[in-house]
Design an enzyme around this catalytic site. Structure first.
Site, mmCIF file in Angstrom:
data_model
loop_
_atom_site.group_PDB
_atom_site.id
_atom_site.type_symbol
_atom_site.label_atom_id
_atom_site.label_comp_id
_atom_site.label_asym_id
_atom_site.label_seq_id
_atom_site.Cartn_x
_atom_site.Cartn_y
_atom_site.Cartn_z
ATOM 1 N N ASN A 9 32.102 -56.930 -13.573
ATOM 2 C CA ASN A 9 32.649 -55.578 -13.398
ATOM 3 C C ASN A 9 31.769 -54.642 -14.214
ATOM 4 O O ASN A 9 31.860 -54.626 -15.435
ATOM 5 C CB ASN A 9 34.099 -55.551 -13.894
ATOM 6 C CG ASN A 9 34.648 -54.139 -13.951
ATOM 7 O OD1 ASN A 9 34.100 -53.223 -13.338
ATOM 8 N ND2 ASN A 9 35.744 -53.960 -14.683
ATOM 9 N N TRP A 10 30.929 -53.895 -13.516
ATOM 10 C CA TRP A 10 29.954 -53.047 -14.215
ATOM 11 C C TRP A 10 30.585 -51.749 -14.723
ATOM 12 O O TRP A 10 29.908 -50.930 -15.340
ATOM 13 C CB TRP A 10 28.762 -52.745 -13.303
ATOM 14 C CG TRP A 10 27.939 -53.960 -12.929
ATOM 15 C CD1 TRP A 10 28.126 -55.256 -13.357
ATOM 16 C CD2 TRP A 10 26.808 -54.003 -12.059
ATOM 17 N NE1 TRP A 10 27.192 -56.081 -12.807
ATOM 18 C CE2 TRP A 10 26.362 -55.344 -11.997
ATOM 19 C CE3 TRP A 10 26.123 -53.041 -11.304
ATOM 20 C CZ2 TRP A 10 25.268 -55.746 -11.226
ATOM 21 C CZ3 TRP A 10 25.038 -53.431 -10.533
ATOM 22 C CH2 TRP A 10 24.614 -54.764 -10.496
ATOM 23 N N LYS A 11 31.849 -51.543 -14.408
ATOM 24 C CA LYS A 11 32.580 -50.333 -14.850
ATOM 25 C C LYS A 11 31.756 -49.085 -14.520
ATOM 26 O O LYS A 11 31.094 -49.034 -13.488
ATOM 27 C CB LYS A 11 32.916 -50.415 -16.337
ATOM 28 C CG LYS A 11 33.582 -51.726 -16.725
ATOM 29 C CD LYS A 11 34.275 -51.639 -18.044
ATOM 30 C CE LYS A 11 34.694 -53.030 -18.477
ATOM 31 N NZ LYS A 11 35.801 -53.038 -19.399
ATOM 32 N N HIS A 95 43.055 -52.904 -12.305
ATOM 33 C CA HIS A 95 42.393 -53.114 -13.603
ATOM 34 C C HIS A 95 43.165 -52.347 -14.678
ATOM 35 O O HIS A 95 43.659 -51.244 -14.435
ATOM 36 C CB HIS A 95 40.938 -52.650 -13.529
ATOM 37 C CG HIS A 95 40.132 -53.103 -14.706
ATOM 38 N ND1 HIS A 95 40.191 -52.466 -15.929
ATOM 39 C CD2 HIS A 95 39.277 -54.142 -14.861
ATOM 40 C CE1 HIS A 95 39.390 -53.102 -16.777
ATOM 41 N NE2 HIS A 95 38.830 -54.132 -16.155
ATOM 42 N N GLU A 97 42.212 -50.648 -17.074
ATOM 43 C CA GLU A 97 41.726 -49.289 -17.369
ATOM 44 C C GLU A 97 42.307 -48.298 -16.372
ATOM 45 O O GLU A 97 42.542 -47.136 -16.709
ATOM 46 C CB GLU A 97 40.184 -49.280 -17.375
ATOM 47 C CG GLU A 97 39.659 -49.942 -18.644
ATOM 48 C CD GLU A 97 38.309 -50.632 -18.502
ATOM 49 O OE1 GLU A 97 37.591 -50.380 -17.527
ATOM 50 O OE2 GLU A 97 37.993 -51.444 -19.402
ATOM 51 N N GLU A 167 43.974 -60.513 -17.511
ATOM 52 C CA GLU A 167 43.149 -59.777 -18.469
ATOM 53 C C GLU A 167 44.043 -59.127 -19.521
ATOM 54 O O GLU A 167 44.543 -58.010 -19.301
ATOM 55 C CB GLU A 167 42.356 -58.688 -17.743
ATOM 56 C CG GLU A 167 41.402 -59.219 -16.697
ATOM 57 C CD GLU A 167 40.222 -58.271 -16.494
ATOM 58 O OE1 GLU A 167 39.097 -58.740 -16.631
ATOM 59 O OE2 GLU A 167 40.435 -57.079 -16.248
ATOM 60 N N GLY A 173 37.037 -55.463 -23.660
ATOM 61 C CA GLY A 173 36.069 -54.600 -24.338
ATOM 62 C C GLY A 173 36.240 -54.547 -25.843
ATOM 63 O O GLY A 173 35.650 -53.703 -26.510
ATOM 64 N N SER A 213 36.523 -59.905 -22.947
ATOM 65 C CA SER A 213 35.525 -60.286 -23.957
ATOM 66 C C SER A 213 34.976 -61.695 -23.761
ATOM 67 O O SER A 213 34.765 -62.417 -24.730
ATOM 68 C CB SER A 213 36.099 -60.107 -25.368
ATOM 69 O OG SER A 213 36.389 -58.741 -25.606
ATOM 70 N N GLY A 234 33.227 -58.000 -18.010
ATOM 71 C CA GLY A 234 32.854 -56.595 -18.144
ATOM 72 C C GLY A 234 31.529 -56.455 -18.867
ATOM 73 O O GLY A 234 30.452 -56.608 -18.282
ATOM 74 N N GLY A 235 31.592 -56.181 -20.170
ATOM 75 C CA GLY A 235 30.393 -55.886 -20.961
ATOM 76 C C GLY A 235 29.245 -56.862 -20.749
ATOM 77 O O GLY A 235 28.095 -56.446 -20.537
HETATM 78 C C1 PEP Z 1 36.788 -56.131 -17.590
HETATM 79 O O1 PEP Z 1 36.326 -54.999 -17.527
HETATM 80 O O2 PEP Z 1 37.440 -56.576 -16.648
HETATM 81 C C2 PEP Z 1 36.544 -56.930 -18.798
HETATM 82 C C3 PEP Z 1 37.075 -58.112 -18.893
HETATM 83 O O3 PEP Z 1 35.731 -56.362 -19.754
HETATM 84 P P1 PEP Z 1 35.063 -57.114 -21.035
HETATM 85 O O4 PEP Z 1 34.473 -58.397 -20.532
HETATM 86 O O5 PEP Z 1 34.031 -56.145 -21.527
HETATM 87 O O6 PEP Z 1 36.165 -57.353 -22.021
#
Ligand code: PEP
Length: 254
Positions: A9-11, A95, A97, A167, A173, A213, A234-235
Site C-alpha cells: 500500500n503505497w499510500k 483502511h 486511515e 491491521e 506506521g 509495521s 505500508g512503509g
Molecule cells: C498500511 O498502510 O496498511 C500499513 C500496514 O502501513 P505500515 O506497514 O507502514 O504500518
C-alpha cells in the site's frame, strides 16, 4: 493450503517516475516466483502508468479506495469500473486511515464492498482496533462489529473475492507491530466468525493478511502464524528491497 499474499500500500507517496521505478524493481525482483501472490497499490493518478510497467508480470495492480457509484456527479471520486478499466484486480477498502481520518463508517464501506465486487474487483477489506479499544479488552467486539457491518448483505459466493487485512490501528506506521501471538489470536477470531456465518470451507479458504509495521526483520514469524496468510505492507513497500524481503519471508518453508 492457502497461498500467501503480500500487497504493498503505497499510500499518498511516489510520483510518476518513482512509482514506475518501484513497480519495475518489484517485477524484476519477483521474477517467476508463483508461490506467493504479490500486488502493489499506487496512488490513483499513477495506476495507469504503473499498469503499463506491470503488464505481463506476476505483480497485480490494486487501488487504495473507490466510491460505490458507477458514474455520475461525484466530483473527485473514482468508480470501481474505472479501476477495472485501468487494469486493477484489487481494491483496498476500509483502511484505518480512511476510517479514522476521513470518517468512513462500516455502512459506507459496505456499499463500496458491494460495488467493487459487482464490478469484478477483489476486495482487500481492512479492519482493526485502536490502542484504547485493545486496552479496554474490546478488540474482538470491535473486529466483529467491523466485520459484520462491512459484510452486510454478502453471501458465501462473494468470499473467494475477498481478502481480510487485520491491521491494528496502533501498529500502522508506528514501528510497533503486533506480536505474532496477538496477530494469530485476532486472525483466528476473525476466521472463526467467518466460519459461523459462512461455514468452515469458506472460512478455511479465506485469506487474512496482517498489516501494521511489517518489516523484513519481523515478517517471517508473523507470516508463518497458522492463520496469517500474508501481509498488507505500508512503509516498507516503498522500498523494493524491503518489500521483496517481506515477500521472501512469506514463502513456504523448506
Ligand atoms: C498500511 O498502510 O496498511 C500499513 C500496514 O502501513 P505500515 O506497514 O507502514 O504500518
Amino acid at each position: 493450503m492457502r497461498k500467501k499474499m503480500v500487497v504493498g500500500n503505497w499510500k499518498m507517496y511516489t510520483n510518476t517516475a518513482t512509482a514506475r521505478a518501484l513497480a519495475a524493481a518489484v517485477v524484476k525482483g519477483l521474477g517467476d516466483e508463483t508461490r506467493v501472490t504479490v500486488g502493489v497499490c499506487p496512488p490513483a493518478p499513477y495506476l495507469l502508468s504503473v499498469a503499463e510497467v506491470l503488464r505481463g508480470s506476476l505483480v497485480a495492480l490494486g487501488a487504495q479506495n473507490c466510491y460505490f457509484e458507477k458514474e455520475g456527479a461525484f466530483t473527485g471520486e473514482v468508480s470501481p469500473t474505472m479501476l477495472t478499466d485501468v487494469g486493477c484486480r484489487y481494491v483496498i477498502l476500509g483502511h484505518s486511515e480512511r476510517r479514522h481520518k476521513l470518517g468512513e463508517s462500516d455502512a459506507f464501506i459496505n456499499r463500496k464492498v458491494h460495488a467493487a465486487l459487482a464490478a469484478g474487483l477483489h476486495v482487500i477489506l481492512c479492519l482493526g482496533e485502536t490502542l484504547a479499544e485493545r486496552q479496554a479488552n474490546q478488540t474482538e467486539a470491535v473486529l466483529d462489529t467491523q466485520l459484520q457491518g462491512s459484510f452486510a448483505g454478502l453471501d458465501a459466493q462473494a468470499l473467494p473475492r475477498i481478502v481480510l487485512a487485520y491491521e491494528p490501528v496502533w501498529a500502522i506506521g508506528t514501528g510497533q507491530n503486533a506480536t505474532p501471538e496477538q496477530a494469530q489470536a485476532a486472525h483466528a477470531f476473525l476466521r472463526g466468525r467467518i466460519a459461523e456465518r459462512f461455514g468452515q470451507p469458506a472460512a478455511q479458504s479465506l485469506l487474512i493478511q496482517y498489516g501494521g509495521s511489517v518489516k523484513p526483520d519481523n515478517a517471517a514469524t508473523l507470516m508463518h502464524q497458522p492463520d496469517v496468510d500474508g501481509g498488507l505492507i505500508g512503509g516498507a513497500s516503498l522500498n523494493a528491497d524491503q518489500f521483496l524481503a517481506i515477500v521472501r519471508a512469506a514463502l513456504p518453508h523448506g
